[in-house]
Motif scaffolding. Sequence first.
Motif: not given
Length: 324
Positions: A144-149, A153-154, A170-174, A241-245
Amino acid sequence: MAGTALGVGLGTGAPTLARLSRFETKAIEGMPIVGNKAAFRLFDMPDSVAVYGTQYFLPSRGTIIILHGLGAHDALAMQAGDSLRRVTGMNILFLDLRGNGRSGGARGRIGHDTQYADDLAGVVRELKRANPSGPVLLVGVRQGAGTVLAFAAHARDAEQPRVQGIALVDPILTLDSLQMAGTQDGGAFQWHTRRLRVQQLLNVAGLHFADRLPVAYQRAQQPDGPTARTFSWRAIRTLLPHDPWAIANDTPLPVLLVRRDAPVAVPLRRTDRHEVESVPIDASLFTSATWRIFERWTAQFSADAAVPENILPYVPIPLTDTAR
């Protein structure tokens, strides 16, 4: 020759769970209301898909929206709702992503790459319409961290509804970490690895016609026997998302990162807007240690969330079904 190879790559090598999979559009049955402090919420998206959540109420102008991990829904976090409500002093809204839980939409499939973030913006916009001055915080758990990021981003866009802070738990982003992690409720995925590789190559070439095909399968039990939920490559890719950090470090919002203890560098720069907290690597994400972290972090928003004494607190009437 190329067409044959493409067909072989997309159509062969499926895992065993693929034989149990079936296309589903039906949301799960309604869940019980928790006492008189929680109720179902419904948010209509522009394409007429209904996105549902469970809200734990307090007399507060602030709302914390929690986005779940892949293959999960808000029922898995219901025990956390009352605890978070009490320690933060805010309303807690566990949101079912489109195609999950009670929310409408095809199971494990979405229409375009920003679908989840667009739905989240619609929910935030509705909360702000009803309570313009109340703070809204976004919490992304695991995938769910990917959706938040993707939303963050906008954050500077004029048309984007404003939130006051984001937290990544505990983000999973890759893709690699997603393939190793499985689902939020502990279930494992089976992957159509050959199809996934072909789809990635097609995307590099700017081709997306195969993105709707499933690449991940999760075992599920239905009344008429075992089946498998499917997740398309587009739905998977949207959570990464691309380049989340870079997004997290660049956003003007306060950011909280709750990570498991690990001997690796923290990807979030430590600034006056960024906080990094750790929990034991083998601990549950929903424990008293996590509650204390959120109690400290949300204190900065408590003044804006407070309800003036001369305003009668809103007392919700729990819904008995999923109708408005």
